[in-house]
Design a protein around this motif. Structure first.
Motif, short mmCIF file in Angstrom:
data_model
loop_
_atom_site.label_atom_id
_atom_site.label_comp_id
_atom_site.label_asym_id
_atom_site.label_seq_id
_atom_site.Cartn_x
_atom_site.Cartn_y
_atom_site.Cartn_z
N THR A 9 -17.64 -17.32 -0.04
CA THR A 9 -16.73 -16.19 0.23
C THR A 9 -17.26 -14.90 -0.39
O THR A 9 -17.11 -13.83 0.19
CB THR A 9 -15.30 -16.48 -0.27
OG1 THR A 9 -15.34 -16.76 -1.66
CG2 THR A 9 -14.66 -17.61 0.49
N LEU A 10 -17.89 -15.01 -1.57
CA LEU A 10 -18.48 -13.81 -2.19
C LEU A 10 -19.62 -13.26 -1.33
O LEU A 10 -19.74 -12.04 -1.17
CB LEU A 10 -18.97 -14.11 -3.60
CG LEU A 10 -17.91 -14.30 -4.67
CD1 LEU A 10 -18.54 -14.64 -6.01
CD2 LEU A 10 -17.05 -13.05 -4.79
N LYS A 15 -21.45 -9.15 2.58
CA LYS A 15 -21.92 -8.77 3.92
C LYS A 15 -20.94 -7.80 4.58
O LYS A 15 -21.35 -6.82 5.22
CB LYS A 15 -22.10 -10.00 4.80
CG LYS A 15 -23.28 -10.85 4.42
CD LYS A 15 -23.35 -12.12 5.25
CE LYS A 15 -24.46 -13.03 4.77
NZ LYS A 15 -24.47 -14.31 5.47
N LEU A 16 -19.65 -8.07 4.44
CA LEU A 16 -18.65 -7.18 5.04
C LEU A 16 -18.68 -5.80 4.38
O LEU A 16 -18.56 -4.78 5.06
CB LEU A 16 -17.26 -7.80 4.91
CG LEU A 16 -16.96 -8.97 5.84
CD1 LEU A 16 -15.68 -9.68 5.43
CD2 LEU A 16 -16.87 -8.49 7.28
N HIS A 17 -18.85 -5.75 3.08
CA HIS A 17 -18.90 -4.46 2.40
C HIS A 17 -20.17 -3.68 2.76
O HIS A 17 -20.13 -2.47 2.89
CB HIS A 17 -18.79 -4.65 0.88
CG HIS A 17 -17.38 -4.83 0.42
ND1 HIS A 17 -16.77 -6.06 0.39
CD2 HIS A 17 -16.46 -3.94 -0.01
CE1 HIS A 17 -15.54 -5.93 -0.05
NE2 HIS A 17 -15.31 -4.65 -0.29
N ILE A 18 -21.28 -4.38 2.92
CA ILE A 18 -22.52 -3.71 3.34
C ILE A 18 -22.37 -3.18 4.76
O ILE A 18 -22.81 -2.07 5.07
CB ILE A 18 -23.73 -4.66 3.19
CG1 ILE A 18 -24.03 -4.87 1.70
CG2 ILE A 18 -24.94 -4.13 3.93
CD1 ILE A 18 -25.07 -5.93 1.41
N ALA A 52 -10.82 -8.00 7.98
CA ALA A 52 -11.68 -9.16 7.70
C ALA A 52 -11.91 -9.32 6.19
O ALA A 52 -11.93 -10.44 5.68
CB ALA A 52 -13.02 -9.02 8.42
N ILE A 53 -12.03 -8.21 5.48
CA ILE A 53 -12.21 -8.26 4.02
C ILE A 53 -10.97 -8.84 3.37
O ILE A 53 -11.07 -9.68 2.47
CB ILE A 53 -12.56 -6.87 3.46
CG1 ILE A 53 -14.00 -6.50 3.83
CG2 ILE A 53 -12.35 -6.81 1.95
CD1 ILE A 53 -14.40 -5.08 3.49
N LEU A 54 -9.79 -8.40 3.81
CA LEU A 54 -8.56 -8.95 3.25
C LEU A 54 -8.45 -10.45 3.49
O LEU A 54 -8.05 -11.21 2.60
CB LEU A 54 -7.34 -8.23 3.83
CG LEU A 54 -7.09 -6.82 3.32
CD1 LEU A 54 -5.95 -6.16 4.09
CD2 LEU A 54 -6.79 -6.84 1.83
N GLN A 55 -8.79 -10.88 4.69
CA GLN A 55 -8.72 -12.31 5.02
C GLN A 55 -9.73 -13.11 4.18
O GLN A 55 -9.40 -14.18 3.66
CB GLN A 55 -9.00 -12.49 6.51
CG GLN A 55 -8.87 -13.91 6.98
CD GLN A 55 -9.12 -14.02 8.48
OE1 GLN A 55 -9.54 -13.08 9.13
NE2 GLN A 55 -8.87 -15.20 9.02
N ALA A 59 -9.22 -16.08 1.20
CA ALA A 59 -9.93 -17.35 1.18
C ALA A 59 -10.62 -17.54 -0.18
O ALA A 59 -10.63 -18.66 -0.72
CB ALA A 59 -10.96 -17.40 2.29
N ARG A 60 -11.16 -16.46 -0.74
CA ARG A 60 -11.77 -16.54 -2.07
C ARG A 60 -10.73 -16.92 -3.11
O ARG A 60 -10.95 -17.78 -3.95
CB ARG A 60 -12.42 -15.20 -2.44
CG ARG A 60 -13.06 -15.23 -3.82
CD ARG A 60 -12.95 -13.94 -4.60
NE ARG A 60 -11.73 -13.21 -4.51
CZ ARG A 60 -10.72 -13.29 -5.38
NH1 ARG A 60 -10.75 -14.15 -6.37
NH2 ARG A 60 -9.65 -12.53 -5.24
N GLU A 61 -9.57 -16.29 -3.03
CA GLU A 61 -8.50 -16.57 -3.98
C GLU A 61 -8.05 -18.03 -3.87
O GLU A 61 -7.82 -18.70 -4.89
CB GLU A 61 -7.33 -15.63 -3.74
CG GLU A 61 -6.28 -15.66 -4.81
CD GLU A 61 -5.23 -14.60 -4.61
OE1 GLU A 61 -4.04 -14.93 -4.80
OE2 GLU A 61 -5.57 -13.45 -4.27
N GLN A 62 -7.94 -18.53 -2.65
CA GLN A 62 -7.54 -19.93 -2.46
C GLN A 62 -8.60 -20.89 -3.01
O GLN A 62 -8.26 -21.93 -3.59
CB GLN A 62 -7.29 -20.22 -0.98
CG GLN A 62 -6.05 -19.57 -0.44
CD GLN A 62 -5.92 -19.72 1.07
OE1 GLN A 62 -6.84 -20.17 1.74
NE2 GLN A 62 -4.78 -19.31 1.61
#
Length: 165
Positions: A9-10, A15-18, A52-55, A59-62
């Protein structure tokens, strides 16, 4: 449970932030070119990336919550990667720290680029307002001035009632 889902997830968040950074760079060039329609499309793309970042962050938090519960540890209120770093040992600790640092670097670059875009947008708005002020005619004051309220000093010396008439 291993930290592999958290690392995945990280990596996805990085990738999403880039990708969001690429959009921010493109927004800079569109702002400079004054391409409003292109800028509008980039804003739509940016909204999709943010969703997509929020989703992915959920998933990272879970994954972090799952790791804590499987190890029988109390789950923090807002589980973060720092919490996971506190409980992991080598070599997972190093891999997780590197992934976190890469993500933070991408976030800082994105923040810098967005600050630049905000400043450029503000300057463009100032230029538009200045141009409008130069073209727009000045309106006369609709309020009464002090002189109009008190009247002329010459009229004060004249009597309003002629007693000799």
């Amino acid at each position: 449970m291993t930290i592999e889902p958290i690392l995945a997830t990280l990596d996805q968040l990085e990738k999403l932030h880039i990708s969001l950074l690429r959009i921010a760079n493109e927004k800079t060039s569109r702002i400079k070119k004054n391409d409003i329609s292109g800028l509008d499309q980039l804003l739509k793309d940016e909204q999709a990336h943010l969703a997509a970042i929020l989703q992915t962050d959920k998933a990272r938090e879970q994954a972090v919550v799952s790791l804590f519960t499987e190890q029988g540890r109390p789950v923090p209120l807002n589980p973060s990667i720092s919490d996971v770093l506190d409980i992991t040992e080598e070599p997972d600790h190093t891999r997780l720290k590197e992934a976190k640092d890469r993500l933070l670097h991408a976030i800082h670059e994105l923040k810098w680029q967005n600050d630049l875009n905000q400043k450029l947008t503000y300057q463009s708005l100032q230029f538009v307002n200045l141009s409008l002020d130069m073209v727009r005619p000045r309106t006369e004051s609709v309020n009464y001035s002090k002189k109009e309220i008190q009247g002329n000093a010459v009229t004060k010396d004249l009597a309003s009632f002629d007693s000799q008439a």
